[in-house]
Design an enzyme around this catalytic site. Structure first.
Site, mmCIF file in Angstrom:
data_model
loop_
_atom_site.group_PDB
_atom_site.id
_atom_site.type_symbol
_atom_site.label_atom_id
_atom_site.label_comp_id
_atom_site.label_asym_id
_atom_site.label_seq_id
_atom_site.Cartn_x
_atom_site.Cartn_y
_atom_site.Cartn_z
ATOM 1 N N LYS A 128 33.992 -21.646 32.211
ATOM 2 C CA LYS A 128 32.924 -22.636 32.415
ATOM 3 C C LYS A 128 33.397 -24.032 32.014
ATOM 4 O O LYS A 128 33.108 -25.015 32.692
ATOM 5 C CB LYS A 128 31.698 -22.293 31.560
ATOM 6 C CG LYS A 128 30.833 -21.204 32.124
ATOM 7 C CD LYS A 128 29.569 -21.107 31.264
ATOM 8 C CE LYS A 128 28.723 -19.921 31.653
ATOM 9 N NZ LYS A 128 27.667 -19.650 30.660
ATOM 10 N N LYS A 188 32.512 -40.004 40.159
ATOM 11 C CA LYS A 188 32.028 -40.425 41.481
ATOM 12 C C LYS A 188 30.881 -41.425 41.319
ATOM 13 O O LYS A 188 30.845 -42.457 41.977
ATOM 14 C CB LYS A 188 31.577 -39.174 42.250
ATOM 15 C CG LYS A 188 31.048 -39.456 43.628
ATOM 16 C CD LYS A 188 30.946 -38.148 44.406
ATOM 17 C CE LYS A 188 30.164 -38.339 45.680
ATOM 18 N NZ LYS A 188 28.816 -37.773 45.631
ATOM 19 N N TYR A 229 41.800 -18.940 31.506
ATOM 20 C CA TYR A 229 42.402 -20.270 31.323
ATOM 21 C C TYR A 229 43.185 -20.673 32.580
ATOM 22 O O TYR A 229 42.941 -21.733 33.155
ATOM 23 C CB TYR A 229 43.314 -20.219 30.104
ATOM 24 C CG TYR A 229 43.980 -21.521 29.734
ATOM 25 C CD1 TYR A 229 43.260 -22.542 29.103
ATOM 26 C CD2 TYR A 229 45.341 -21.735 29.964
ATOM 27 C CE1 TYR A 229 43.881 -23.732 28.734
ATOM 28 C CE2 TYR A 229 45.967 -22.910 29.597
ATOM 29 C CZ TYR A 229 45.229 -23.914 28.980
ATOM 30 O OH TYR A 229 45.853 -25.091 28.612
HETATM 31 P P1 NAD Z 1 42.799 -28.488 21.472
HETATM 32 O O1 NAD Z 1 42.168 -27.148 21.440
HETATM 33 O O2 NAD Z 1 43.290 -29.081 20.205
HETATM 34 O O3 NAD Z 1 41.808 -29.549 22.135
HETATM 35 C C1 NAD Z 1 40.814 -29.226 23.045
HETATM 36 C C2 NAD Z 1 39.572 -30.018 22.665
HETATM 37 O O4 NAD Z 1 38.525 -29.742 23.630
HETATM 38 C C3 NAD Z 1 39.019 -29.614 21.302
HETATM 39 O O5 NAD Z 1 38.720 -30.764 20.544
HETATM 40 C C4 NAD Z 1 37.757 -28.811 21.642
HETATM 41 O O6 NAD Z 1 36.796 -28.860 20.618
HETATM 42 C C5 NAD Z 1 37.321 -29.498 22.922
HETATM 43 N N1 NAD Z 1 36.463 -28.674 23.773
HETATM 44 C C6 NAD Z 1 36.643 -27.385 24.133
HETATM 45 N N2 NAD Z 1 35.651 -26.979 24.940
HETATM 46 C C7 NAD Z 1 34.831 -28.053 25.102
HETATM 47 C C8 NAD Z 1 33.619 -28.254 25.817
HETATM 48 N N3 NAD Z 1 33.069 -27.279 26.528
HETATM 49 N N4 NAD Z 1 33.034 -29.484 25.754
HETATM 50 C C9 NAD Z 1 33.582 -30.479 25.024
HETATM 51 N N5 NAD Z 1 34.726 -30.331 24.316
HETATM 52 C C10 NAD Z 1 35.340 -29.129 24.370
HETATM 53 O O7 NAD Z 1 43.974 -28.393 22.537
HETATM 54 P P2 NAD Z 1 45.030 -29.489 23.023
HETATM 55 O O8 NAD Z 1 46.366 -28.911 22.833
HETATM 56 O O9 NAD Z 1 44.729 -30.806 22.448
HETATM 57 O O10 NAD Z 1 44.742 -29.494 24.587
HETATM 58 C C11 NAD Z 1 44.057 -30.564 25.219
HETATM 59 C C12 NAD Z 1 44.085 -30.348 26.726
HETATM 60 O O11 NAD Z 1 45.434 -30.340 27.189
HETATM 61 C C13 NAD Z 1 43.458 -29.024 27.165
HETATM 62 O O12 NAD Z 1 42.737 -29.242 28.366
HETATM 63 C C14 NAD Z 1 44.647 -28.146 27.441
HETATM 64 O O13 NAD Z 1 44.378 -27.176 28.415
HETATM 65 C C15 NAD Z 1 45.679 -29.160 27.919
HETATM 66 N N6 NAD Z 1 47.042 -28.661 27.686
HETATM 67 C C16 NAD Z 1 47.580 -28.676 26.437
HETATM 68 C C17 NAD Z 1 48.859 -28.164 26.240
HETATM 69 C C18 NAD Z 1 49.521 -28.172 24.896
HETATM 70 O O14 NAD Z 1 50.619 -27.632 24.780
HETATM 71 N N7 NAD Z 1 48.983 -28.770 23.873
HETATM 72 C C19 NAD Z 1 49.575 -27.638 27.324
HETATM 73 C C20 NAD Z 1 48.964 -27.622 28.575
HETATM 74 C C21 NAD Z 1 47.701 -28.155 28.749
#
Ligand code: NAD
Ligand code: UDP
Length: 318
Positions: free
Chosen positions: A95, A109, A149
């Site tokens: 979701k 948009k 994911y």
């Molecule tokens: P993280 O878990 O530290 O950060 C994700 C943040 O999103 C958190 O602060 C969490 O509270 C918030 N969050 C989750 N669900 C939410 C929702 N429904 N509404 C509002 N906030 C929500 O992870 P990260 O490593 O900082 O990753 C950030 C983004 O980068 C993510 O989208 C992740 O898929 C992407 N990403 C990260 C990596 C990595 O290696 N760090 C690699 C590929 C992609």
């Protein structure tokens, strides 16, 4: 852009690991920053040092619900990123990726904002093509434990490109490969934070499988630089663009490097390899080099030093 004002930037997931560094960097560049987070894996603590800045605003909000704000740019990072966290409530993970993308695209948009999606190397699944270029369509198990994911992120990419084709939205898609650094959650379960926390605590280093699977680790500062460069490209540059460090290591090599740099005497403890764990992963960053003039500058040993120092300090230094 709204008239008579600095660019106002929305960072969803802004209180997380990458998001907090991004907010910090954008404020440093003179932007107004609206950080939106539901604090599932992120925390106020990660952005405490920004709260006094009058150009910074923090809003608790879940991106699976619509959001009505006025902004010029959106970085959509909201989504748990570590396997233990995204598998904790897999329905909510999908979701967050899918409804979250729809809500943020709808917002972009309405206010005609540029929008960047934090996609992932997981869209390549357990890849047969190595290293992975953007043209590779991937090999994802659609019904396995990682699918919430991987498929959520794939669907988000689809939505971004449909909004681009159907509504002429200005989109950017970054495929982020494993990134590490200060402000990773100590119990996040990802390999770099796990190994450092275990090594510093004198606990056994949990090596899943034989440790011969590979990953390529990008330091957070390099990654943030790549994201901002991508956002600032001309409108016809949508991506997807791989962002990651192409230096590839086995997980066993990473464990040995962490032990050497922490001076820890922890032993290596072999545990079962999780289902669908990719055997290899290395970004082909030719496109990022040519489009963005970007490549990582921080080698693993240096990035690990900063990250180890952060966790040695109790994971509280910002
Ligand atoms: P993280 O878990 O530290 O950060 C994700 C943040 O999103 C958190 O602060 C969490 O509270 C918030 N969050 C989750 N669900 C939410 C929702 N429904 N509404 C509002 N906030 C929500 O992870 P990260 O490593 O900082 O990753 C950030 C983004 O980068 C993510 O989208 C992740 O898929 C992407 N990403 C990260 C990596 C990595 O290696 N760090 C690699 C590929 C992609
Ligand atoms: N891993 C490991 N021990 C740990 C955590 C992870 O051996 O304590 C392995 C994991 O099986 C995977 C790699 O390290 O092969 C990277 O895992 P992570 O969860 O950091 O990222 P992802 O698998 O999503 O790339």
């Amino acid at each position: 852009m709204r008239s008579n004002s600095r660019p106002r930037v929305l960072v969803t997931g802004g209180a997380g690991f990458l998001g907090s560094h991004l907010c910090e960097r954008l404020l440093g560049e003179g932007h107004d920053v609206l950080c939106v987070d539901n604090f599932f894996t992120g925390s106020r603590h990660n952005v405490l040092h920004l709260l006094d800045n009058p150009r910074f605003e923090l809003l608790r909000h879940d991106v699976t619900f619509p959001l009505y704000v006025e902004v010029d740019q959106i970085y959509n990072l909201a989504c748990p990123a570590s396997p233990i966290h995204y598998q904790y409530d897999p329905v909510q993970t999908t979701k967050t990726s899918v409804h979250g993308a729809i809500n943020m695209l709808g917002l972009a948009k309405r206010v005609n904002a540029k929008i960047l999606q934090a996609s992932t190397s997981e869209v390549y699944g357990d890849p047969e093509v190595h290293p992975q270029p953007e043209g590779y369509w991937g090999r994802v198990n659609p019904v396995g434990p990682r699918a919430c994911y991987d498929e959520g992120k794939r669907c988000a990419e689809t939505l971004f490109f449909d909004y681009f084709r159907q509504h002429g939205l200005r989109i950017k898609v970054a495929r982020i490969f494993n990134t590490y650094g200060p402000r990773m959650h100590p119990k996040d379960g990802r390999v770099v934070s796990n190994f450092i926390v275990q090594a510093l605590g004198g606990q056994p280093i949990t090596l899943y499988g034989d440790g011969q699977q590979t990953r390529s680790f990008c330091y957070v500062d390099d990654l943030i630089d790549g994201l901002i460069r991508l956002m600032n490209t001309p409108d016809d540059m949508t991506g997807p663009v791989n962002l990651g460090n192409p230096e590839e290591f086995t997980i066993r090599e990473l464990a040995e490097q962490v032990l050497a740099q922490t001076g820890s005497k922890s032993s290596l403890l072999q545990e079962p390899l999780p289902q669908d764990d990719p055997r290899q992963r290395q970004p082909d960053i030719s496109l990022a080099k040519s489009l963005l003039g970007w490549e990582p500058a921080v080698p693993l040993a240096e990035g690990l030093e900063h990250t180890i120092a952060y966790f040695r300090d109790g994971g509280s230094a910002v």
